[in-house]
Write a protein that holds these residues in place. Structure first.
Motif, PDB file in Angstrom:
ATOM      1  N   GLY A   1      34.271 114.324  90.510  1.00  0.00           N
ATOM      2  CA  GLY A   1      33.357 113.552  89.666  1.00  0.00           C
ATOM      3  C   GLY A   1      34.218 113.254  88.280  1.00  0.00           C
ATOM      4  N   GLY A   2      35.298 113.913  87.863  1.00  0.00           N
ATOM      5  CA  GLY A   2      35.912 113.544  86.689  1.00  0.00           C
ATOM      6  C   GLY A   2      37.081 112.932  86.859  1.00  0.00           C
ATOM      7  N   GLY A   3      37.494 112.425  88.086  1.00  0.00           N
ATOM      8  CA  GLY A   3      38.333 111.577  88.575  1.00  0.00           C
ATOM      9  C   GLY A   3      39.680 112.359  88.832  1.00  0.00           C
ATOM     10  N   SER A   4      39.842 113.728  89.096  1.00  0.00           N
ATOM     11  CA  SER A   4      40.909 114.344  89.480  1.00  0.00           C
ATOM     12  C   SER A   4      41.020 114.115  91.032  1.00  0.00           C
ATOM     13  CB  SER A   4      40.970 115.864  89.054  1.00  0.00           C
ATOM     14  OG  SER A   4      40.809 115.885  87.584  1.00  0.00           O
ATOM     15  N   THR A   5      42.317 113.948  91.435  1.00  0.00           N
ATOM     16  CA  THR A   5      42.752 113.756  92.752  1.00  0.00           C
ATOM     17  C   THR A   5      43.618 114.943  93.191  1.00  0.00           C
ATOM     18  OG1 THR A   5      44.503 112.529  92.121  1.00  0.00           O
ATOM     19  CG2 THR A   5      42.465 111.104  92.658  1.00  0.00           C
ATOM     20  N   ASN A   6      43.219 114.949  94.577  1.00  0.00           N
ATOM     21  CA  ASN A   6      44.155 116.025  95.313  1.00  0.00           C
ATOM     22  C   ASN A   6      44.490 115.596  96.542  1.00  0.00           C
ATOM     23  OD1 ASN A   6      45.322 118.581  95.965  1.00  0.00           O
ATOM     24  ND2 ASN A   6      43.408 119.140  96.882  1.00  0.00           N
ATOM     25  N   TYR A   7      45.929 115.850  97.222  1.00  0.00           N
ATOM     26  CA  TYR A   7      46.304 115.256  98.347  1.00  0.00           C
ATOM     27  C   TYR A   7      46.923 116.386  99.050  1.00  0.00           C
ATOM     28  CZ  TYR A   7      45.766 110.649  96.113  1.00  0.00           C
ATOM     29  OH  TYR A   7      45.056 109.345  95.536  1.00  0.00           O
ATOM     30  N   ALA A   8      46.836 116.122 100.371  1.00  0.00           N
ATOM     31  CA  ALA A   8      47.573 117.014 101.179  1.00  0.00           C
ATOM     32  C   ALA A   8      49.116 116.585 101.130  1.00  0.00           C
ATOM     33  CB  ALA A   8      47.198 116.865 102.821  1.00  0.00           C
ATOM     34  N   ASP A   9      49.873 117.552 101.230  1.00  0.00           N
ATOM     35  CA  ASP A   9      51.372 117.249 100.998  1.00  0.00           C
ATOM     36  C   ASP A   9      52.085 116.065 101.984  1.00  0.00           C
ATOM     37  OD1 ASP A   9      52.247 120.848 100.442  1.00  0.00           O
ATOM     38  OD2 ASP A   9      51.739 119.016  98.981  1.00  0.00           O
ATOM     39  N   SER A  10      51.517 116.053 103.019  1.00  0.00           N
ATOM     40  CA  SER A  10      51.764 115.163 104.373  1.00  0.00           C
ATOM     41  C   SER A  10      51.661 113.855 103.816  1.00  0.00           C
ATOM     42  CB  SER A  10      51.151 115.626 105.580  1.00  0.00           C
ATOM     43  OG  SER A  10      49.865 115.526 105.433  1.00  0.00           O
ATOM     44  N   VAL A  11      50.491 113.388 102.905  1.00  0.00           N
ATOM     45  CA  VAL A  11      50.240 112.155 102.630  1.00  0.00           C
ATOM     46  C   VAL A  11      50.401 111.743 101.222  1.00  0.00           C
ATOM     47  CG1 VAL A  11      48.362 112.101 104.253  1.00  0.00           C
ATOM     48  CG2 VAL A  11      47.789 112.694 101.866  1.00  0.00           C
ATOM     49  N   LYS A  12      51.097 112.521 100.284  1.00  0.00           N
ATOM     50  CA  LYS A  12      51.568 112.216  99.059  1.00  0.00           C
ATOM     51  C   LYS A  12      52.433 111.071  98.911  1.00  0.00           C
ATOM     52  CE  LYS A  12      50.529 116.713  97.095  1.00  0.00           C
ATOM     53  NZ  LYS A  12      51.103 118.032  96.390  1.00  0.00           N
ATOM     54  N   GLY A  13      52.130 110.259  98.032  1.00  0.00           N
ATOM     55  CA  GLY A  13      53.025 108.953  97.966  1.00  0.00           C
ATOM     56  C   GLY A  13      52.664 107.820  98.874  1.00  0.00           C
ATOM     57  N   ARG A  14      51.771 108.263  99.997  1.00  0.00           N
ATOM     58  CA  ARG A  14      51.362 107.144 100.955  1.00  0.00           C
ATOM     59  C   ARG A  14      50.012 106.734 100.706  1.00  0.00           C
ATOM     60  NH1 ARG A  14      51.963 108.011 106.074  1.00  0.00           N
ATOM     61  NH2 ARG A  14      51.727 110.479 105.771  1.00  0.00           N
ATOM     62  N   PHE A  15      49.056 107.643 100.712  1.00  0.00           N
ATOM     63  CA  PHE A  15      47.706 107.476 100.605  1.00  0.00           C
ATOM     64  C   PHE A  15      47.099 107.773  99.028  1.00  0.00           C
ATOM     65  CE2 PHE A  15      46.763 109.261 105.188  1.00  0.00           C
ATOM     66  CZ  PHE A  15      47.702 108.598 105.587  1.00  0.00           C
ATOM     67  N   THR A  16      46.193 106.613  98.973  1.00  0.00           N
ATOM     68  CA  THR A  16      45.677 106.690  97.575  1.00  0.00           C
ATOM     69  C   THR A  16      44.075 106.823  97.663  1.00  0.00           C
ATOM     70  OG1 THR A  16      47.317 105.513  96.496  1.00  0.00           O
ATOM     71  CG2 THR A  16      45.319 105.699  95.492  1.00  0.00           C
ATOM     72  N   ILE A  17      43.262 107.737  97.082  1.00  0.00           N
ATOM     73  CA  ILE A  17      42.144 107.631  97.140  1.00  0.00           C
ATOM     74  C   ILE A  17      41.496 107.166  95.820  1.00  0.00           C
ATOM     75  CG2 ILE A  17      41.698 110.163  96.103  1.00  0.00           C
ATOM     76  CD1 ILE A  17      39.534 110.475  98.083  1.00  0.00           C
ATOM     77  N   SER A  18      40.379 106.395  96.035  1.00  0.00           N
ATOM     78  CA  SER A  18      39.815 105.902  94.911  1.00  0.00           C
ATOM     79  C   SER A  18      38.245 105.605  95.089  1.00  0.00           C
ATOM     80  CB  SER A  18      40.375 104.404  94.450  1.00  0.00           C
ATOM     81  OG  SER A  18      40.123 103.642  95.632  1.00  0.00           O
ATOM     82  N   ARG A  19      37.509 105.273  94.021  1.00  0.00           N
ATOM     83  CA  ARG A  19      36.105 105.083  94.116  1.00  0.00           C
ATOM     84  C   ARG A  19      35.664 103.968  93.464  1.00  0.00           C
ATOM     85  NH1 ARG A  19      34.748 110.409  90.673  1.00  0.00           N
ATOM     86  NH2 ARG A  19      35.523 109.709  88.549  1.00  0.00           N
ATOM     87  N   ASP A  20      34.406 103.446  93.664  1.00  0.00           N
ATOM     88  CA  ASP A  20      33.696 102.196  93.056  1.00  0.00           C
ATOM     89  C   ASP A  20      32.547 102.870  92.752  1.00  0.00           C
ATOM     90  OD1 ASP A  20      32.321 100.131  92.414  1.00  0.00           O
ATOM     91  OD2 ASP A  20      33.538  98.870  93.550  1.00  0.00           O
ATOM     92  N   ASN A  21      32.248 103.135  91.569  1.00  0.00           N
ATOM     93  CA  ASN A  21      30.901 103.761  91.198  1.00  0.00           C
ATOM     94  C   ASN A  21      29.763 102.742  91.314  1.00  0.00           C
ATOM     95  OD1 ASN A  21      32.089 106.259  90.425  1.00  0.00           O
ATOM     96  ND2 ASN A  21      32.315 105.664  88.351  1.00  0.00           N
ATOM     97  N   ALA A  22      29.763 101.478  91.230  1.00  0.00           N
ATOM     98  CA  ALA A  22      28.889 100.508  91.264  1.00  0.00           C
ATOM     99  C   ALA A  22      28.394 100.403  92.818  1.00  0.00           C
ATOM    100  CB  ALA A  22      29.194  99.083  90.771  1.00  0.00           C
ATOM    101  N   LYS A  23      29.207 100.622  93.803  1.00  0.00           N
ATOM    102  CA  LYS A  23      29.121 100.413  95.223  1.00  0.00           C
ATOM    103  C   LYS A  23      28.657 101.769  95.879  1.00  0.00           C
ATOM    104  CE  LYS A  23      31.612  96.120  95.442  1.00  0.00           C
ATOM    105  NZ  LYS A  23      32.483  95.456  96.235  1.00  0.00           N
ATOM    106  N   ASN A  24      28.885 102.829  95.182  1.00  0.00           N
ATOM    107  CA  ASN A  24      28.724 104.432  95.528  1.00  0.00           C
ATOM    108  C   ASN A  24      29.548 104.514  96.938  1.00  0.00           C
ATOM    109  OD1 ASN A  24      26.872 104.875  93.750  1.00  0.00           O
ATOM    110  ND2 ASN A  24      25.155 104.793  95.048  1.00  0.00           N
ATOM    111  N   THR A  25      30.877 103.970  96.820  1.00  0.00           N
ATOM    112  CA  THR A  25      31.745 103.745  97.729  1.00  0.00           C
ATOM    113  C   THR A  25      33.437 104.571  97.445  1.00  0.00           C
ATOM    114  OG1 THR A  25      30.768 101.763  98.474  1.00  0.00           O
ATOM    115  CG2 THR A  25      33.149 102.299  99.384  1.00  0.00           C
ATOM    116  N   VAL A  26      33.692 105.218  98.525  1.00  0.00           N
ATOM    117  CA  VAL A  26      34.985 105.971  98.149  1.00  0.00           C
ATOM    118  C   VAL A  26      36.046 105.451  99.442  1.00  0.00           C
ATOM    119  CG1 VAL A  26      34.583 107.666  99.796  1.00  0.00           C
ATOM    120  CG2 VAL A  26      36.368 108.170  98.054  1.00  0.00           C
ATOM    121  N   TYR A  27      37.231 104.930  98.815  1.00  0.00           N
ATOM    122  CA  TYR A  27      38.165 104.365  99.829  1.00  0.00           C
ATOM    123  C   TYR A  27      39.414 105.312  99.828  1.00  0.00           C
ATOM    124  CZ  TYR A  27      35.837 100.330  97.942  1.00  0.00           C
ATOM    125  OH  TYR A  27      34.645  99.448  97.586  1.00  0.00           O
TER     126      TYR A  27
END
Length: 120
Positions: free
Chosen positions: A53-79
């Motif tokens: 909720g505070g915006g901190s992200t965590n990634y598996a080592d296998s996807v770091k640098g390749r995947f990006t998680i983000s969110r749109d609060n207005a749409k209640n959507t995570v990408y």
């Protein structure tokens, strides 16, 4: 009630990109945690990425640098933006949310899963 709808999976060649979406609906007041997990064929479900909720992200080592998680609060959507995809990324991807509802209840939900297949 809270429900999740996943979309964006498909078949892509090595090096390609996909963007997964997970739209949450219902009486949601705030998100405590949003994330993506995946289950490769014959293997256990594993963490891919999370965002708090505070915006901190965590990634598996296998996807770091390749995947990006983000969110749109207005749409209640995570990408999950997935770049430089590899055959090892092939799996069923599941959205996960931990929310605080307008009824003062904390709930968690799993999406239905979406297939991502990366050809070699």
């Amino acid at each position: 009630q809270v429900r999740l709808v996943e979309s964006g999976g498909g078949l892509v060649q090595t090096g390609g990109s996909l963007r997964l979406s997970c739209a949450a609906s219902g009486s949601i007041a705030s998100f405590n945690l949003m994330g993506w997990y995946r289950q490769p064929p014959g293997k256990q479900r594993e963490l891919v990425a999370t965002i708090t909720g505070g915006g901190s992200t965590n990634y598996a080592d296998s996807v770091k640098g390749r995947f990006t998680i983000s969110r749109d609060n207005a749409k209640n959507t995570v990408y999950l933006q997935m770049n430089s995809l590899k055959p090892e990324d092939t799996a069923v991807y599941y959205c996960y949310v931990d929310v605080f509802t307008m009824f003062m209840t904390r709930l968690n939900r799993w999406g239905q899963g979406t297939q991502v297949t990366v050809s070699s």
